[in-house]
Scaffold this motif. Structure first.
Motif, mmCIF file in Angstrom:
data_model
loop_
_atom_site.group_PDB
_atom_site.id
_atom_site.type_symbol
_atom_site.label_atom_id
_atom_site.label_comp_id
_atom_site.label_asym_id
_atom_site.label_seq_id
_atom_site.Cartn_x
_atom_site.Cartn_y
_atom_site.Cartn_z
ATOM 1 N N VAL A 174 -18.345 -9.143 -32.668
ATOM 2 C CA VAL A 174 -17.459 -8.311 -33.482
ATOM 3 C C VAL A 174 -18.271 -7.864 -34.708
ATOM 4 N N PRO A 175 -17.953 -6.706 -35.281
ATOM 5 C CA PRO A 175 -18.776 -6.194 -36.396
ATOM 6 C C PRO A 175 -18.861 -7.146 -37.583
ATOM 7 N N SER A 176 -17.826 -7.953 -37.821
ATOM 8 C CA SER A 176 -17.848 -8.834 -38.994
ATOM 9 C C SER A 176 -18.701 -10.087 -38.789
ATOM 10 N N ALA A 177 -19.202 -10.299 -37.568
ATOM 11 C CA ALA A 177 -19.962 -11.535 -37.306
ATOM 12 C C ALA A 177 -21.286 -11.534 -38.081
ATOM 13 N N GLN A 178 -21.789 -12.737 -38.334
ATOM 14 C CA GLN A 178 -23.062 -12.925 -39.039
ATOM 15 C C GLN A 178 -24.012 -13.689 -38.131
ATOM 16 N N ILE A 190 -27.880 -11.818 -41.015
ATOM 17 C CA ILE A 190 -27.637 -10.365 -41.010
ATOM 18 C C ILE A 190 -26.302 -10.125 -40.315
ATOM 19 N N SER A 191 -25.728 -8.953 -40.546
ATOM 20 C CA SER A 191 -24.433 -8.661 -39.922
ATOM 21 C C SER A 191 -24.657 -8.266 -38.471
ATOM 22 N N ALA A 192 -23.597 -8.392 -37.685
ATOM 23 C CA ALA A 192 -23.700 -8.006 -36.277
ATOM 24 C C ALA A 192 -24.011 -6.516 -36.163
ATOM 25 N N VAL A 193 -23.537 -5.733 -37.140
ATOM 26 C CA VAL A 193 -23.790 -4.288 -37.094
ATOM 27 C C VAL A 193 -25.297 -4.048 -37.222
ATOM 28 N N GLU A 194 -25.925 -4.758 -38.169
ATOM 29 C CA GLU A 194 -27.381 -4.626 -38.304
ATOM 30 C C GLU A 194 -28.077 -5.176 -37.059
ATOM 31 N N GLY A 195 -27.543 -6.301 -36.557
ATOM 32 C CA GLY A 195 -28.101 -6.894 -35.335
ATOM 33 C C GLY A 195 -28.061 -5.900 -34.185
ATOM 34 N N HIS A 196 -26.996 -5.118 -34.136
ATOM 35 C CA HIS A 196 -26.844 -4.113 -33.075
ATOM 36 C C HIS A 196 -27.908 -3.038 -33.222
#
Ligand code: 3H9
Length: 670
Positions: free
Chosen positions: A117-121, A160-166
């Motif tokens: 999910v986008p909020s994941a770290q 890092i955030s999941a969004v950055e991870g993506h």
């Protein structure tokens, strides 16, 4: 209840981990996962596996409480479990919410696909525990995100955030915030056609120069710490290794060496100490909290301004009151300047700076604090002045408002007695710079009510502070111990040590600066009686000679315009004069003696505070010193360090010095 369960959705098997509070990979979880995954791999009707967690987070890592505990039942090791994952004949998908940290993140890396999910770290915070990733993190991560990003993540430990991870290819798919499970099952069906995929054999990309750059940038922060350097060494090794298996072995050996060392023991102690500090003995968990929507700060000096910044940047409006317009303007100007400096470093956007400042209401009238839910006084350290302010606040503030003093020494009960509501009064002792330092000593007066205390402890967490409860005593926890160190350091000057030698020994021990550098920074006239004719100590003599510290360019040291200190002939002459008058022969003093003579009395004072109930627990004292005074975390704070030194050794040394030994230390003398 079982910590690992499996359910089916057609050809997809869903493995759910449920091990509150953070789904750590405790021994029973490892065994459970190993067993379930083994069955799923052997079952031909299962075509894909989703690994997901119940509760508030994905796996937050190895179970830290198991480390160093010899009584953990044996079972599957991390590597055995991870191996089964990596070599599974069907795709395994990690479905991530909350935090995937340490061993949890490493497990996600051996899964063939990741959805979050986008909020994941996502992160590898092992360095903060004096460790490195021990289950392939330093070897697999550079193969997915490249050397530079991997080096940053393993050495700094920030997620890092999941969004950055993506964006970086670490997360294959972002799920909807509210439908991770369903989205993961859908994704798993897509993965069946793609088949299993391993990160282990991907090439390492990127440039090793990034590692040297990181070392240079963080040299000061990492001084004395082993783990960041070992973590970087492992990433470097990954880049040069032909067989990934060799890399995993190299990392494993390095991990085991650190795990057996003293630094991780100290840093793990600090991890639990920080969380323990938030718990107040005798305070029921369900104590109702007061609503804090608006805060007042009295005094717009450096301290008051720094205190105000904590609230503004969390969106809490602040009324800032000063007596004179020019002081108020200077205070507001300083807040703006500090925010702008932080914005220049990237901590805030220019827009956020303005948003923060919009929440600030400067005023010259205490009456403007009438609608505040909490007022923090940060005026001169003089009892009469404080009492006058509190008597006024008592008349002005609304019923139920919490009245706090930022005093660093004075008697909070005496301050509270100036009001008709001592139940609402307590100490909130911030450390300078107040917007930067993590520590907050919360001083519980004799009459402070439970809900006022609980409210301030919760508020501290909201503004990102680590709060420690202290009882009323001169200097509370931190400064009371500091006084012992300063006293011993001055005595050592009389016996023949120089300020530089003492400061150097403390710096080498891991402190950011020594006792005299610290005194010069704080100002030698803090607490000085201001009578130049009364010279009883070296410090009095320095003040009488106009040597007030860094602020006027001369204290124990002489300072140039860039505030670099050099030994001062005038100071040395003053010390010499005192020594000859005290009839003490000058002798060689070793660095080891300096450390023992200055730090053992601190440990003793810590024991006395515990005996008197002024500190709740030894680990709270460690939190105060690590987060308020820069005691090196790899030594775990003075009480942890004292334990490693040995109570009997410390007690014997103190007795030899004629220092009254705390009963709890004395009982250890053989
Ligand atoms: C590792 O993984 C090594 C591997 O590479 C090696 C493989 C071979 N274990 O912080 P909170 C407890 S090293 C045991 O207040 P939050 C914590 O003590 C590990 N306990 O919550 C507290 O207990 P209590 C790498 C843990 O929501 C409670 O959980 N991983 C662990 O503010 C709540 O904690 C890390 O370093 C743990 N791993 O923050 C992650 N983690 O209620 C460490 C927490 O009794 N954890 N507890 O006081 C965190 O950073 C935060 O806890 C987290 C949640 C962000 C997860």
């Amino acid at each position: 209840m079982q910590s690992v369960t499996s359910t089916r959705d057609g050809e997809v098997l869903i493995l759910t981990i449920d091990n509150p509070p953070v789904n750590a990979l405790s021994w029973h979880v490892r065994n459970g996962i190993g067993e379930e995954i083994g069955k799923a791999v052997a079952d031909d009707s299962v075509k894909a596996i989703v690994l997901i967690c119940a509760g508030r987070t994905f796996i937050a890592g190895a179970d830290i409480s198991e480390m160093g505990n010899p009584n953990i039942p044996s079972g599957l090791t991390f590597l055995e479990v991870f191996d089964t994952f990596e070599h599974a004949n069907k795709p395994i998908i990690a479905a991530i919410h909350g935090s995937a940290l340490g061993g949890g993140f490493e497990l996600a890396l051996v899964c063939h696909y990741r959805i979050a999910v986008p909020s994941a770290q996502l992160g590898l915070p092992e360095v903060k525990l004096g460790l490195i990733p021990g289950a392939g993190g330093t070897q697999r991560l550079p193969r997915v995100v490249g050397i530079e990003q991997a080096a940053i993540m393993v050495s700094l430990g920030e997620p890092i955030s999941a969004v950055e991870g993506h964006e970086r290819g670490l997360v294959d798919r972002l799920a909807e915030e509210t439908s991770l499970r369903a989205d993961a099952i859908t994704f798993a069906r897509e993965c069946i056609a793609m088949g299993p995929r391993s990160t282990r054999n991907l090439p390492v990309t990127g440039n090793l120069a990034a590692i040297e750059k990181l070392k240079a940038e963080n040299a000061r922060k990492w001084r004395g710490f082993e783990a960041p350097y070992v973590a970087l060494k492992c990433v470097e090794f990954a880049a040069g290794v032909e067989d990934p298996e060799d890399g995993l072995r190299f990392e494993r050996e390095a991990f085991v060496r650190l795990r057996e060392g003293t630094q991780t023991k100290a840093q793990r102690h600090m991890f639990f100490a920080e969380r323990q500090a938030a718990k107040v003995e005798g305070l029921p968990k369900d104590t109702p909290l007061r609503d804090i929507r608006r805060v007042g700060v009295v005094g717009a000096g450096t301290m008051g301004g720094g205190i105000a910044m904590n609230f503004l940047q969390k969106g809490i409006p602040v009324a800032l009151v000063e007596q004179a317009q020019d002081n108020l303007d200077r205070g507001v100007g300083l807040i703006r300047k500090n925010y702008e400096a932080l914005a220049a470093k990237g901590s805030f956007s220019a827009e956020q700076v303005e948003q923060n400042l919009d929440l600030l209401s400067p005023s010259l009238a205490l009456e403007d604090l009438s609608d505040c839910d909490l007022v923090i006084e940060a005026v001169y350290e003089v009892m009469d002045v404080k009492q006058e302010v509190f008597a006024k606040l008592d008349r002005i503030c609304k019923p139920g408002a919490i009245l706090a003093t930022n005093t660093s020494y004075l008697d909070v009960n005496e301050i509270a007695s100036a009001t008709s509501r001592p139940q609402d009064v307590l100490g909130m002792h911030f450390f300078s710079p107040a917007n930067v330092m993590k520590l907050l000593e919360v001083v519980r007066g004799d009459k402070t009510s439970d809900d006022a205390l609980a409210t301030v402890m919760a508020l501290a967490k909201r503004i990102g502070k680590i709060a420690v409860v202290a009882g009323v005593c001169h200097g509370f926890i931190g400064n009371r111990m500091l006084a012992q160190r300063q006293h011993a350091a001055l005595q050592l000057l009389l016996e023949g040590a120089s300020p530089e030698q003492i400061d150097r020994a403390h710096f080498a021990f891991g402190m950011p600066m020594g006792p005299f550098q610290m005194s010069d920074l704080a100002g030698l006239d803090v607490g000085w009686h201001r009578d130049p004719s009364r010279v009883e100590t070296i410090r009095d003599a320095l003040c009488a000679a106009g040597r007030l510290g860094q602020k006027n360019g001369k204290g124990f040291y002489d300072y140039d315009e860039r505030r670099n200190g050099t030994p001062s002939p005038e100071t040395l002459a003053i010390i010499e004069d005192f020594r000859s008058r005290s009839n003490l022969p000058k002798r060689e003093i070793t660095d080891e003696e300096i450390i023992e003579r200055t730090l053992y009395p601190m440990v003793n004072e810590g024991h006395l505070m515990l005996e008197e109930g002024k500190a709740q627990r030894a680990s709270d004292i460690d939190v105060v010193w690590v987060h308020g005074y820069g005691w090196p975390a790899y030594r775990g704070g003075p009480m942890h360090w004292g334990e490693q030194e040995g109570a009997s050794k410390i007690a014997a040394a103190l007795e030899k010095q004629g220092i009254p030994v705390a009963a709890s230390l004395k009982e250890n003398i053989g």
